[in-house]
Write an enzyme that holds these catalytic residues in place. Structure first.
Site, PDB file in Angstrom:
ATOM      1  N   SER A   1      20.202  62.226 -40.690  1.00  0.00           N
ATOM      2  CA  SER A   1      20.602  62.011 -42.072  1.00  0.00           C
ATOM      3  C   SER A   1      19.772  62.909 -42.988  1.00  0.00           C
ATOM      4  O   SER A   1      19.836  64.131 -42.881  1.00  0.00           O
ATOM      5  CB  SER A   1      20.452  60.530 -42.427  1.00  0.00           C
ATOM      6  OG  SER A   1      21.094  60.235 -43.626  1.00  0.00           O
TER       7      SER A   1
ATOM      8  N   HIS B   1      27.525  56.150 -39.315  1.00  0.00           N
ATOM      9  CA  HIS B   1      26.336  56.936 -39.624  1.00  0.00           C
ATOM     10  C   HIS B   1      25.300  56.882 -38.500  1.00  0.00           C
ATOM     11  O   HIS B   1      24.368  57.688 -38.484  1.00  0.00           O
ATOM     12  CB  HIS B   1      25.716  56.460 -40.937  1.00  0.00           C
ATOM     13  CG  HIS B   1      24.720  57.411 -41.507  1.00  0.00           C
ATOM     14  ND1 HIS B   1      24.981  58.759 -41.675  1.00  0.00           N
ATOM     15  CD2 HIS B   1      23.439  57.227 -41.936  1.00  0.00           C
ATOM     16  CE1 HIS B   1      23.918  59.352 -42.194  1.00  0.00           C
ATOM     17  NE2 HIS B   1      22.971  58.452 -42.350  1.00  0.00           N
TER      18      HIS B   1
END
Length: 698
Positions: free
Chosen positions: A536, A651
């Site tokens: 991320s 994610h």
């Protein structure tokens, strides 16, 4: 040389089309190339098997959750339950090596029955009778969820209960027949970040569209929320507008619908508990001539504060080495968690008529990182405490403030720590700032394969933790593991975060580069044998390291990364991160973003180490287009890049243990091969003269 990419002339925009046929074909081709290059050996099969053993181990600690009804709740996945079961048991049963579990919801059975790949997200239980709950499930692991009401007594979904279709939804119980809900109900109901802009009070059995609006924000806000506090004797409703990632305007919502401002600083964290208001500052705040520093924790009586009183008591004041990392209420006490040079300390604060008394929290080992797992402040002073270290598996303890501490569970050891040590060093960054980092491995390790990870964003600290995967599949093979506590994180509170915010972001990258150089200076590794990994915002970190400091590393891995800093705010939840990075549409912000945006700084005249990019088609937070376009750009410039995109997983890039094991095995196989093997060849790259891929004409 680097080639300028504009906003509208990006040659790889077609790869942002999630379901486009050309983009899907490109992904399949890249996945096939990577699988052929990295996954066909016996070594990979063995690595995959041992990681799966860690993830599916039957003797793992079943992470407990308290809901207030005396049960220990747990969501559990293993080889027999890849999607998982939600279950609960009693304390007496939980104490046993093999508790008798009452299964409430079997996601594998539900997925088979409904033909959906359900992934567990969260649950909200109705208090105080604990008979109903709102279960949030996602398709394939995305942030967007389907919400369905569930009967805990009948172990079944409520046929005519509260149900919401897939969206980034926020829900909260008010009572048995009403909930607060923010969700997508059509144009204008979401912010530009994709989160609820409007919150309604929805009564059972009525159309959601007719539910009265209790609060709304602007399209440019991040989100709007409403929350009901069901604490007996202190029942209250609150609403808020998240103006950006860090600033919130909060109000008490009265029974008459009046909004009463809670006048704490917009960038502060605040919490109302019974008669108390806690305020944790992100920036300095002057009240009645007294300036309280950023990072301080203050407390006052809530009703008096609303009436204009400003009698504030300081519960925590930071210094150069110490930061507040969190807190938890019990019925009569407040537990504070702090970090001292990234080492945890826990203490108990107790209010009396004159002051707040403090003492160490019993049961927290001095040489391990400890965190509070759960408390039940409506009922008693019990707490669940989890403690672990890089080489110490987790221990779960049940304590009671003023009472005994009992060891409930111990995590199994997944690797032999004999001969391994944990050391903490400080590297001098470019501006002279000391940057702490942990090294795990053999004390006599010199010049060997080393995996360095970091994050450096959103005031999130990286603390010592036990990883059976890293231990078994990296440390046991002779590798060293390093965690860098760079600026941008929360290791030293708001000042550490603010030091790398927006235009100061390069400080985080300088810190990471300083740690890499310090590892070499100390003889722990060499650039050829140093690999880095981040996810991320950490993927942005490793992307910058690739393009700005390629000579420092032998391999680079970026998981679900943010890489295109010109368009990040136009993709999915990206607009919510403007407070962290800056607004690319403002020329003054783009001027500094352009300097480090990995996608815009790929060069063909520099030697890059091999790269692995991992993402998920179902990641609805960080768009997979970041990784896709970066891979294409690296290929265009002739660099060594492997690419893997999971079709689900959100994610986390994985929806179940099988997929998690594959991603970890792929990562560690790539790193070990490129850092130690003579052959560092990765999949064939597109020659720079091949314009077909750049134009999207597949």
């Amino acid at each position: 040389m680097a080639t300028q990419i504009g906003v509208d002339d990006d040659p790889y925009l077609w790869l942002e089309d999630l379901d486009g046929a050309d983009a899907a074909r490109w992904v399949r081709e890249r996945n096939a190339e990577t699988a052929a290059a990295l996954t066909g050996s016996e070594a990979f099969a063995g690595l995959l098997a041992e990681i799966r053993q860690v993830l599916d181990a039957d003797d793992r600690i079943p992470d407990p959750g308290w809901r207030g009804d005396g049960f220990y709740y747990n969501y559990w996945t293993d080889a027999a339950h890849p999607r998982g079961v939600w279950r609960r048991t009693t304390l007496d049963q939980y104490r046993r090596p093999e508790p008798a579990w009452d299964v409430l919801l079997d996601l594998d059975a539900l997925a088979a029955e409904e033909g959906e790949n359900w992934v567990w997200q969260q649950v909200t239980v109705l208090r105080p009778d604990y008979r109903r709950c709102l279960v949030s499930l996602s398709r394939g692991g995305a942030d967007a969820v389907v919400v369905r009401e569930f009967d805990l007594v009948r172990r079944a979904f409520v046929a005519d209960g509260f149900t919401l279709p897939e969206a980034k939804t926020d829900v909260c119980w008010i009572d048995a027949d009403h909930i607060f809900v923010g969700t997508d109900i059509g144009p204008g109901s979401l912010t530009s970040s994709g989160y609820p802009r409007v919150v309604r009070r929805w009564r059972r059995g009525t159309p959601l569209a007719t539910a009265p609006v209790v609060h709304e924000g602007r399209a440019e806000d991040v989100a709007v929320y409403a929350w009901h506090d069901s604490t007996p004797g202190f029942e209250r409703d609150f609403v808020g507008r998240s103006l950006d990632f860090y600033r919130v305007r909060r109000h008490l919502l009265t029974g008459a619908g009046e909004l009463v401002p809670i006048d704490v600083p917009e960038d502060a964290d605040s919490e109302v508990h019974r008669e108390w208001l806690l305020i944790r500052l992100r920036s300095a705040w002057t009240v009645d001539g007294v300036t309280h520093p950023a990072g301080a924790l203050l407390v006052t009586r809530f009703d008096a504060f609303l009436a204009g009183g400003r009698e504030l008591t300081v519960l925590f004041r930071p210094d150069d080495r110490t930061a507040l990392s969190g807190w938890a209420w019990t019925r009569h006490h407040l537990i504070l968690a702090t970090l001292v040079d990234v080492r945890s300390r826990l203490e108990v604060l107790t209010p009396d008529d004159r002051c707040w008394r403090r003492e160490p929290l019993p049961g927290a080992p001095a040489d391990e990182h400890s965190r509070i797992v759960a408390t039940e402040p409506d009922h008693d002073d019990a707490y669940l405490l989890d403690s672990e270290g890089f080489l110490q598996p987790a221990t779960l303890r049940l304590g009671r403030v003023g009472g005994p501490v009992e060891t409930l569970k111990r995590e199994p050891a997944f690797f032999d720590p004999d001969g391994l040590v944990v050391r903490q060093f400080f590297a001098a960054s470019a501006d002279g700032t000391p940057v702490p980092y942990f090294v795990v491995g053999r004390a006599d390790a010199t010049g060997g394969p080393t995996l360095l990870t970091g994050y450096g964003g959103y005031e999130i600290p990286l603390t010592p933790s036990y990883s059976g995967i890293i231990g078994r599949s990296w440390l046991a093979r002779g590798g060293s593991y390093v965690v860098a506590n760079i600026r941008g994180g929360g290791e030293y509170g708001p000042r550490w975060h603010r030091a790398a915010l927006r235009e100061n972001r390069p400080r985080a990258y300088e810190d990471f580069a300083a740690v890499a150089a310090d590892l070499v200076t100390r003889g722990i590794t060499t650039p050829r044998h140093l690999g880095i990994e981040g996810g991320s915002n950490g993927g942005l970190l490793t992307g910058v390291m690739l393009t700005r400091y390629p000579e420092l590393f032998g391999a680079v891995v970026a998981h679900v990364p943010v890489l295109d800093m010109r368009r990040y705010h136009r993709l999915l939840a990206g607009a919510s991160w403007i407070a962290e990075y800056g607004d690319p549409d403002r020329p003054e912000d783009w001027a500094y973003l352009r300097e480090y945006s990995p996608y815009h700084n790929v060069r063909s005249d520099l030697a890059y180490p091999p790269v692995l990019l991992v993402t998920s088609t179902r990641d609805d937070r960080v768009h997979p287009g970041h990784a896709r376009k970066m891979a294409a750009r690296l290929r265009e410039h002739g660099h060594q890049v492997a690419y893997h995109e999971n079709v689900e997983g959100g994610h986390g890039a994985a929806a179940n243990n099988e997929q998690r094991a594959f991603v970890w095995a792929l990562t560690l196989e790539f790193l070990w091969r490129t850092l130690t093997g003579p052959d560092r060849t990765l999949p064939r790259q597109v020659p720079p003269e091949d314009a077909a891929e750049r134009a999207g004409r597949r």
